[in-house]
Design a protein around this motif. Structure first.
Motif, PDB file in Angstrom:
ATOM      1  N   ASP A  45       3.958   9.036  -4.597  1.00 54.98           N
ATOM      2  CA  ASP A  45       4.227   8.546  -5.951  1.00 54.98           C
ATOM      3  C   ASP A  45       3.982   7.047  -5.952  1.00 54.98           C
ATOM      4  OD1 ASP A  45       5.053  11.002  -7.120  1.00 54.98           O
ATOM      5  OD2 ASP A  45       6.984  10.801  -6.085  1.00 54.98           O
ATOM      6  N   ALA A  46       3.047   6.607  -6.776  1.00 54.16           N
ATOM      7  CA  ALA A  46       2.785   5.167  -6.886  1.00 54.16           C
ATOM      8  C   ALA A  46       3.921   4.508  -7.645  1.00 54.16           C
ATOM      9  CB  ALA A  46       1.465   4.919  -7.603  1.00 54.16           C
ATOM     10  N   TRP A 284       1.806   2.164  -2.670  1.00 62.01           N
ATOM     11  CA  TRP A 284       2.492   3.246  -1.981  1.00 62.01           C
ATOM     12  C   TRP A 284       3.083   2.720  -0.689  1.00 62.01           C
ATOM     13  CZ3 TRP A 284      -2.114   3.437  -4.401  1.00 62.01           C
ATOM     14  CH2 TRP A 284      -2.299   4.377  -5.425  1.00 62.01           C
ATOM     15  N   GLN A 285       4.280   3.195  -0.358  1.00 62.47           N
ATOM     16  CA  GLN A 285       4.907   2.905   0.925  1.00 62.47           C
ATOM     17  C   GLN A 285       4.713   4.117   1.835  1.00 62.47           C
ATOM     18  OE1 GLN A 285       8.949   1.421   0.841  1.00 62.47           O
ATOM     19  NE2 GLN A 285       8.719   0.774  -1.272  1.00 62.47           N
ATOM     20  N   VAL A 315      -8.053   3.824   3.263  1.00 62.19           N
ATOM     21  CA  VAL A 315      -7.086   3.165   2.393  1.00 62.19           C
ATOM     22  C   VAL A 315      -7.119   1.663   2.647  1.00 62.19           C
ATOM     23  CG1 VAL A 315      -5.560   5.173   2.214  1.00 62.19           C
ATOM     24  CG2 VAL A 315      -5.236   3.517   4.076  1.00 62.19           C
ATOM     25  N   THR A 316      -6.582   0.903   1.682  1.00 62.97           N
ATOM     26  CA  THR A 316      -6.492  -0.554   1.778  1.00 62.97           C
ATOM     27  C   THR A 316      -5.044  -0.959   1.995  1.00 62.97           C
ATOM     28  OG1 THR A 316      -8.394  -0.851   0.324  1.00 62.97           O
ATOM     29  CG2 THR A 316      -6.927  -2.745   0.603  1.00 62.97           C
ATOM     30  N   VAL A 317      -4.795  -1.767   3.015  1.00 61.16           N
ATOM     31  CA  VAL A 317      -3.449  -2.220   3.358  1.00 61.16           C
ATOM     32  C   VAL A 317      -3.166  -3.522   2.620  1.00 61.16           C
ATOM     33  CG1 VAL A 317      -1.907  -2.927   5.221  1.00 61.16           C
ATOM     34  CG2 VAL A 317      -3.610  -1.134   5.612  1.00 61.16           C
ATOM     35  N   ILE A 326       2.374  -1.041   3.198  1.00 60.39           N
ATOM     36  CA  ILE A 326       2.115  -1.017   1.765  1.00 60.39           C
ATOM     37  C   ILE A 326       0.629  -0.770   1.539  1.00 60.39           C
ATOM     38  CG2 ILE A 326       2.417  -2.224  -0.417  1.00 60.39           C
ATOM     39  CD1 ILE A 326       4.983  -1.645   1.201  1.00 60.39           C
ATOM     40  N   ILE A 327       0.305   0.307   0.845  1.00 57.24           N
ATOM     41  CA  ILE A 327      -1.073   0.692   0.550  1.00 57.24           C
ATOM     42  C   ILE A 327      -1.352   0.416  -0.922  1.00 57.24           C
ATOM     43  CG2 ILE A 327      -2.757   2.556   0.549  1.00 57.24           C
ATOM     44  CD1 ILE A 327      -1.807   1.715   3.325  1.00 57.24           C
TER      45      ILE A 327
END
Length: 355
Positions: A45-46, A284-285, A315-317, A326-327
């Motif tokens: 869930d964003a 997102w965590q 994905v991007t950190v 954190i994404i």
């Protein structure tokens, strides 16, 4: 007889081959299909999240000043030492007054002479002996001598250095008996008694772009172990510091100030970055174990949308915290994240969800 014997041998060989083929088929049919890999899932869930960026630096104040004399000369006395507390208006250093007093006396004598010349020119003009031009020239000479006297008096008043505000002496940059030119720094002071402490830190290009003014921070001071103080980002540099090759941000302490703190003391902080754009707000965590092949600001994770097949995506950190990564990009179309068993997966692997 020989023909019948050969025929029987060929028949036995053919029968043996058929039996071997049947046996091989049975063995192949006994090889089980690849088993589904057991995994654990995390619903995605964003949500809006404040990324945390750790920084470190040295404490300073926002009112440091280098004190110097208005005119050059020989330093007669420096009345303070490094670390001394000073009060606003307190005399902290003086020049030898002989030279500047002589300049004031010369200017005073020149002004008095100009006054006498103007008086004589006025009397002569009233007697129609001197012309109007001569009277005006005498008036101009008197005005110029007066301004020169004011300049000399101003320089004499600034042949001493007084403290601009309450604070402390940070550094002594000259010594008694030293010849200094006008504007040469003699003392460095700050207004630390007013509590205007801030943590000056160096950050990378990416961190500078992410951190914004007024972002909050949790600050730790080495002299006060076990306690955290509140602060906020009060300034971001608009260029690279030539000394460090990095950008600079200042974190100003708010609320309660530490009792034991000094100029140059090491400190560290965690800046809580607020999302600056709509795209940054959806983050997102995820657990550290779910991130694979991390490289700078990118990495890979396994997701599933049907609960049966694993899919590997990039994905991007955006940041890291104590227990989570954190994404910011890459999970928009993902329903569930695989958080256990990722080491045994490949793209399109069959999975079995376990509680």
């Amino acid at each position: 007889m020989k023909t019948n014997s050969c025929y029987a041998s060929l028949l036995l060989l053919a029968l043996s081959a058929m039996i071997s083929a049947c046996g091989a088929g049975s063995a192949a049919s006994e090889i089980p299909a690849q088993a589904a890999i057991p995994v654990k899932l995390l619903p995605l869930d964003a949500h809006a999240h404040q990324a945390a960026i750790p920084v470190s630096g040295a404490f300073t104040t926002d009112d440091e000043v280098l004190l110097s004399f208005k005119t050059g000369g020989i330093i007669q006395r420096i009345l303070v030492r490094e670390g001394d507390a000073i009060r606003q208006g307190q005399t902290v250093a003086t020049l030898n007054p002989v030279e500047v007093d002589a300049q004031v006396q010369q200017a005073q004598l020149a002004f008095e002479k100009a006054q006498r010349d103007l008086q004589r020119a006025t009397n002569l003009y009233n007697d129609s002996v001197a012309t109007l031009e001569q009277l005006q020239n005498a008036q101009t000479a008197k005005d110029m001598a007066q301004q020169q006297l004011r300049t000399a008096q101003f320089n004499r008043n600034h042949s001493v250095i007084t403290a601009p505000r309450n604070g402390y002496v940070l550094r002594k940059l000259a010594a008694e008996g030293q010849l200094v030119q006008a504007g040469t720094p003699v003392l460095q002071t700050n207004g630390a008694q007013s509590g205007n402490w801030l943590l000056r830190t160096s950050v990378s290009n990416r961190e500078w772009a992410a951190i914004g003014p007024r972002d909050t921070a949790a600050v730790e001071v080495e002299s006060v172990p076990g306690r955290t103080f509140r602060g906020f980002v009060s300034r971001r540099s608009e260029g690279i510091d030539p000394a460090t090759g990095a950008f600079t941000i200042d974190i100003k302490l708010t609320g309660e100030k530490p009792a034991n703190i000094a100029f140059g003391m090491f400190g560290k902080a965690v800046v809580h970055v607020r999302p600056q754009t709509t795209e940054q707000a959806g983050t997102w965590q995820i657990p550290y174990d779910a991130l694979l092949d991390g490289n700078g600001s990118s990495g890979y994770v396994f997701i599933t949308n049907d609960g049966k097949t694993a899919k590997k995506i990039k994905v991007t950190v955006a940041g890291m915290e104590k227990d989570h990564v954190i994404i910011s990009e890459g999970l928009a179309n993902a329903r569930q994240l695989i958080i256990s068993g990722s080491a045994y997966l490949t793209d399109s692997s069959s999975i079995h969800v376990i509680p």
